[in-house]
Design a protein around this motif. Structure first.
Motif, PDB file in Angstrom:
ATOM      1  N   LEU A 243       0.830  -1.118  -0.036  1.00 17.03           N
ATOM      2  CA  LEU A 243      -0.038   0.009   0.106  1.00 17.03           C
ATOM      3  C   LEU A 243       0.843   1.472  -0.046  1.00 17.03           C
ATOM      4  O   LEU A 243       0.630   2.233  -0.724  1.00 17.03           O
ATOM      5  CB  LEU A 243      -1.157   0.053   1.212  1.00 17.03           C
ATOM      6  CG  LEU A 243      -1.878  -0.991   1.012  1.00 17.03           C
ATOM      7  CD1 LEU A 243      -2.708  -1.353   2.435  1.00 17.03           C
ATOM      8  CD2 LEU A 243      -2.982  -0.701  -0.022  1.00 17.03           C
ATOM      9  N   ALA A 246       3.994   0.896  -3.856  1.00 14.32           N
ATOM     10  CA  ALA A 246       3.481   0.330  -4.683  1.00 14.32           C
ATOM     11  C   ALA A 246       4.476   0.037  -5.845  1.00 14.32           C
ATOM     12  O   ALA A 246       5.214   0.913  -6.238  1.00 14.32           O
ATOM     13  CB  ALA A 246       2.107   0.895  -5.634  1.00 14.32           C
ATOM     14  N   ARG A 253      -1.026   4.037  -2.362  1.00 15.35           N
ATOM     15  CA  ARG A 253      -2.322   3.780  -2.450  1.00 15.35           C
ATOM     16  C   ARG A 253      -3.051   4.248  -1.226  1.00 15.35           C
ATOM     17  O   ARG A 253      -3.623   3.330  -0.488  1.00 15.35           O
ATOM     18  CB  ARG A 253      -2.702   2.477  -2.940  1.00 15.35           C
ATOM     19  CG  ARG A 253      -1.990   2.130  -4.069  1.00 15.35           C
ATOM     20  CD  ARG A 253      -2.208   0.599  -4.369  1.00 15.35           C
ATOM     21  NE  ARG A 253      -1.449  -0.020  -5.537  1.00 15.35           N
ATOM     22  CZ  ARG A 253      -2.121  -0.059  -6.784  1.00 15.35           C
ATOM     23  NH1 ARG A 253      -3.341   0.297  -6.999  1.00 15.35           N
ATOM     24  NH2 ARG A 253      -1.484  -0.474  -7.760  1.00 15.35           N
ATOM     25  N   SER A 283      -9.033   3.396 -10.153  1.00 19.84           N
ATOM     26  CA  SER A 283      -7.626   2.957  -9.275  1.00 19.84           C
ATOM     27  C   SER A 283      -8.218   1.790  -8.436  1.00 19.84           C
ATOM     28  O   SER A 283      -7.385   1.434  -7.450  1.00 19.84           O
ATOM     29  CB  SER A 283      -6.933   4.154  -8.536  1.00 19.84           C
ATOM     30  OG  SER A 283      -8.207   4.756  -7.753  1.00 19.84           O
ATOM     31  N   GLU A 284      -9.424   1.546  -7.984  1.00 21.58           N
ATOM     32  CA  GLU A 284      -9.765   0.769  -6.984  1.00 21.58           C
ATOM     33  C   GLU A 284      -9.409  -0.781  -7.625  1.00 21.58           C
ATOM     34  O   GLU A 284      -8.894  -1.481  -6.672  1.00 21.58           O
ATOM     35  CB  GLU A 284     -11.272   0.582  -6.994  1.00 21.58           C
ATOM     36  CG  GLU A 284     -11.756   1.320  -5.973  1.00 21.58           C
ATOM     37  CD  GLU A 284     -11.695   0.712  -4.335  1.00 21.58           C
ATOM     38  OE1 GLU A 284     -12.342  -0.194  -4.393  1.00 21.58           O
ATOM     39  OE2 GLU A 284     -10.710   1.089  -3.715  1.00 21.58           O
ATOM     40  N   ILE A 286      -7.014  -3.627  -8.659  1.00 20.84           N
ATOM     41  CA  ILE A 286      -5.678  -3.898  -8.851  1.00 20.84           C
ATOM     42  C   ILE A 286      -5.187  -4.789 -10.024  1.00 20.84           C
ATOM     43  O   ILE A 286      -4.425  -4.979 -10.680  1.00 20.84           O
ATOM     44  CB  ILE A 286      -5.106  -4.323  -7.557  1.00 20.84           C
ATOM     45  CG1 ILE A 286      -5.302  -3.129  -6.452  1.00 20.84           C
ATOM     46  CG2 ILE A 286      -3.686  -4.730  -7.434  1.00 20.84           C
ATOM     47  CD1 ILE A 286      -4.902  -3.633  -4.957  1.00 20.84           C
ATOM     48  N   LEU A 403      -8.347  -2.533  -4.131  1.00 17.60           N
ATOM     49  CA  LEU A 403      -7.786  -1.717  -3.134  1.00 17.60           C
ATOM     50  C   LEU A 403      -8.353  -1.902  -1.753  1.00 17.60           C
ATOM     51  O   LEU A 403      -7.765  -2.269  -0.919  1.00 17.60           O
ATOM     52  CB  LEU A 403      -7.406  -0.381  -3.748  1.00 17.60           C
ATOM     53  CG  LEU A 403      -6.735   0.558  -2.562  1.00 17.60           C
ATOM     54  CD1 LEU A 403      -5.441   0.074  -2.427  1.00 17.60           C
ATOM     55  CD2 LEU A 403      -6.984   2.076  -3.167  1.00 17.60           C
ATOM     56  N   TYR A 458       1.539  11.406   0.721  1.00 18.13           N
ATOM     57  CA  TYR A 458       0.698  10.746   0.036  1.00 18.13           C
ATOM     58  C   TYR A 458      -0.779  10.360   0.996  1.00 18.13           C
ATOM     59  O   TYR A 458      -1.885  10.515   0.770  1.00 18.13           O
ATOM     60  CB  TYR A 458       0.927   9.453  -0.425  1.00 18.13           C
ATOM     61  CG  TYR A 458       1.955   9.640  -1.497  1.00 18.13           C
ATOM     62  CD1 TYR A 458       1.694   9.906  -2.865  1.00 18.13           C
ATOM     63  CD2 TYR A 458       3.331   9.320  -1.162  1.00 18.13           C
ATOM     64  CE1 TYR A 458       2.456  10.190  -3.747  1.00 18.13           C
ATOM     65  CE2 TYR A 458       4.420   9.570  -2.068  1.00 18.13           C
ATOM     66  CZ  TYR A 458       3.944   9.802  -3.454  1.00 18.13           C
ATOM     67  OH  TYR A 458       4.937  10.027  -4.363  1.00 18.13           O
TER      68      TYR A 458
END
Length: 570
Positions: A243, A246, A253, A283-284, A286, A403, A458
């Protein structure tokens, strides 16, 4: 993605079954017994990996349905196939075939992986780089993941690690002692760990599908293996490192506001939720198994026809949300932060008076489920209901990792590793340094160390949200959603308090997995994993026995016997 008829092993149909008469299908014209066939060209490797993916397509739908249809969040309809009804009822009569119980399909994937790993030239170097190292790691991840699915479905299975090239080898393999899920996980943790940081290959786009999304995230696979093996600290480490760092030049993430569904927080009348919650886009996602777009090109996913009304199924879907799913959703308390010029109020949304009952409680179910009556067809004189479950993707892909579910597995591991405060903070507030410092005491922070460290660049408090906030509103101000605490004098030590909190926080996590992961194929296995961990079959048996809204005593008795949790190995 068309099937690639290049390498002969992409077509192996050397299926291993538990009875000698069905051990192999050796009638295929495609089989070549070429023991000395070395994969030593770049195109060999690409086509070989695509050949393995073509075998994964065969089990893709099944990985979802085995975990969804047997859980407590779905029930079958009258229009379901006999095979699906028997699957959901845990009914596998001797001598009655069921298309969801074909262990050979898993071993077809495994045998392809074993062949690749045995024959690829891992010594080949170009420009100081090992040519096949990324693909080698990808295939090891496919094999580990497939064995995990196999062990979850069947309980104990032969651990075959060499390619099967003859009927005799298959018969010998079936005489091997069967391995359980912990043993299998421990083996593949050791096997996969050396490749954890390997960059995934990039084959570009294949029929408009990004090839990198076809490959499994190795650190997440390792996290899953450790979670099932009871190696919680290691599991949390693998998830955390994925997470926050990445691979493949992707940014870390954080879990942000981009996928919430919520009520407006102002003084206007509450009419309907708004927002853009989507479980299968952006982006959910993977990774996924790519499926063929058309039947004549290969395996097409049938999940849209199982879950939804389509022209292909004449609008007669085979499963629908259960009373159990509706209760879990409606039991949640939706809270919102109502700001005005002079003060900020905490508002709990009403629980009655809605035109649609699904608006009560958490909004994820409402946002993902559409159900309307369909008028009678003037030509066929038939009528049906229209159902759409938005989380079921189009038939050209089957999701393997998403994610938010990785976050939930991460905090499940954190909690069991002895960090319940951090796990609950992730549910209520979100994971970033500011929230952790505010809601996790110094003792837990010191013990967890880098395992709960997040880069402020982030993971920012202004953007990060709690997992429960995805569908239950501004949970961070909800005083009713709180870390379980023992009564005064009930626990005499810090350890006693942690031991008290861990199962209660775990219950919250399991509920969150239902709200967030409903219909995706994880629910049955989430219940199984916790039931095994607690040595409590009722944790699985009770909710499944009540999925229709009434208690099914016969089903409950069946599921209190752990042997009935698994498919029969035939």
């Amino acid at each position: 993605m068309k099937k690639l008829h290049i390498l002969i092993f992409s077509f192996f149909n050397l299926f291993i079954l538990s009875s000698c008469s069905d051990i192999l299908n050796t009638d295929s014209d495609y089989i070549e017994f070429a023991e000395d066939n070395t994969l030593n060209h770049r195109t060999d490797s690409v086509y070989s990996v695509m050949g393995i993916i073509s075998k994964l397509q065969v089990i893709a739908d099944r990985t979802v349905l085995l975990g969804a249809a047997r859980g407590d969040l779905l029930v079958t309809t009258n229009d379901a196939t006999a095979d699906l009804k028997r699957l959901a009822a845990f009914d596998f009569p001797e001598g009655v075939a069921n298309k969801y119980n074909r262990v050979s399909d898993y071993y077809a994937v495994i045998n392809n992986c074993n062949f690749y790993l045995a024959h690829v030239d891992t010594t080949m170097m170009r420009h100081g780089r090992n040519v096949f190292k990324p693909e080698y790691a990808v295939v090891k991840a496919y094999r580990a993941w497939t064995y995990l699915q196999l062990a979850k479905a069947y309980g104990r299975v032969p651990l075959v690690l060499d390619p099967i090239m003859s009927e005799k080898e298959a018969i010998d393999a079936m005489k091997m002692p069967k391995s359980g899920i912990v043993e299998i996980c421990n083996y593949f943790i050791s096997d996969l760990t050396p490749h954890a940081l390997e960059d995934l290959p990039d084959f570009g786009e294949i029929y408009a599908i990004p090839s990198r999304n076809m490959f499994l995230p190795i650190r997440v696979v390792l996290g899953d293996l450790c979670l099932w093996a009871g190696r919680y600290e290691e599991a949390a480490r693998w998830y955390h490192d994925f997470l926050v760092d990445a691979p493949n030049n992707l940014k870390p993430r954080p879990l942000g506001n981009y996928n919430r569904v919520y009520w407006p927080s102002n003084n206007s009348e509450l009419v309907s939720p708004y927002g853009g919650y989507s479980a299968t886009t952006g982006s959910e996602v993977i990774s996924f198994i790519p499926m063929e777009p058309r039947v004549f090109e290969g395996v097409v996913s049938d999940l849209p026809n199982v879950f939804n009304s389509t022209s292909e199924n004449r609008y007669f879907f085979q499963v629908e949300p259960s009373a159990g799913m509706r209760k879990i959703s409606s039991d949640q308390i939706y809270c919102l932060e109502n700001k005005n010029a002079t003060q900020t109020d905490t508002v709990y949304v009403q629980r009655t008076g809605f035109l649609e009952e699904n608006l009560v409680g958490d909004l994820r179910f409402y946002s993902n489920y559409y159900h309307r009556a369909r008028v009678r067809d003037e030509y066929t004189d038939e009528s049906a209901f229209t159902q759409r479950i938005n989380k079921v993707p189009a038939n050209n892909r089957v999701i393997t990792y998403r994610l938010t579910m990785v976050y939930l597995h991460y905090i499940e591991a954190l909690n069991r590793a002895g960090y319940p405060q951090t796990a609950f903070t992730a549910l209520k507030y979100g994971l970033c340094d500011d929230y952790i410092k505010a809601h996790v005491d110094s003792v837990e922070r010191s013990k967890a160390g880098s395992l709960i460290a997040f880069d402020k660049t982030y993971f920012d408090a202004e953007e990060t949200i709690g997992l429960h906030e995805i569908g239950s509103g501004d949970t961070h101000i909800d005083t009713l959603y709180a870390l379980p605490m023992p009564a005064a004098g009930e626990c005499s030590s810090r350890k006693d308090t942690i031991d008290y909190q861990i199962p209660l926080v775990e219950n919250l996590i399991v509920t969150e997995m239902a709200l967030e992961g409903a219909f995706e194929g994880s629910r049955y296995y989430d219940l199984m994993r916790v039931a095994l961990r607690r040595n409590d079959p009722s944790f699985l048996a009770d909710p499944i026995s009540r999925r229709t809204g009434e208690f099914d005593a016969k089903l409950n008795t069946l599921l209190l016997n752990q042997a009935n949790w698994y498919l029969p190995l035939r």
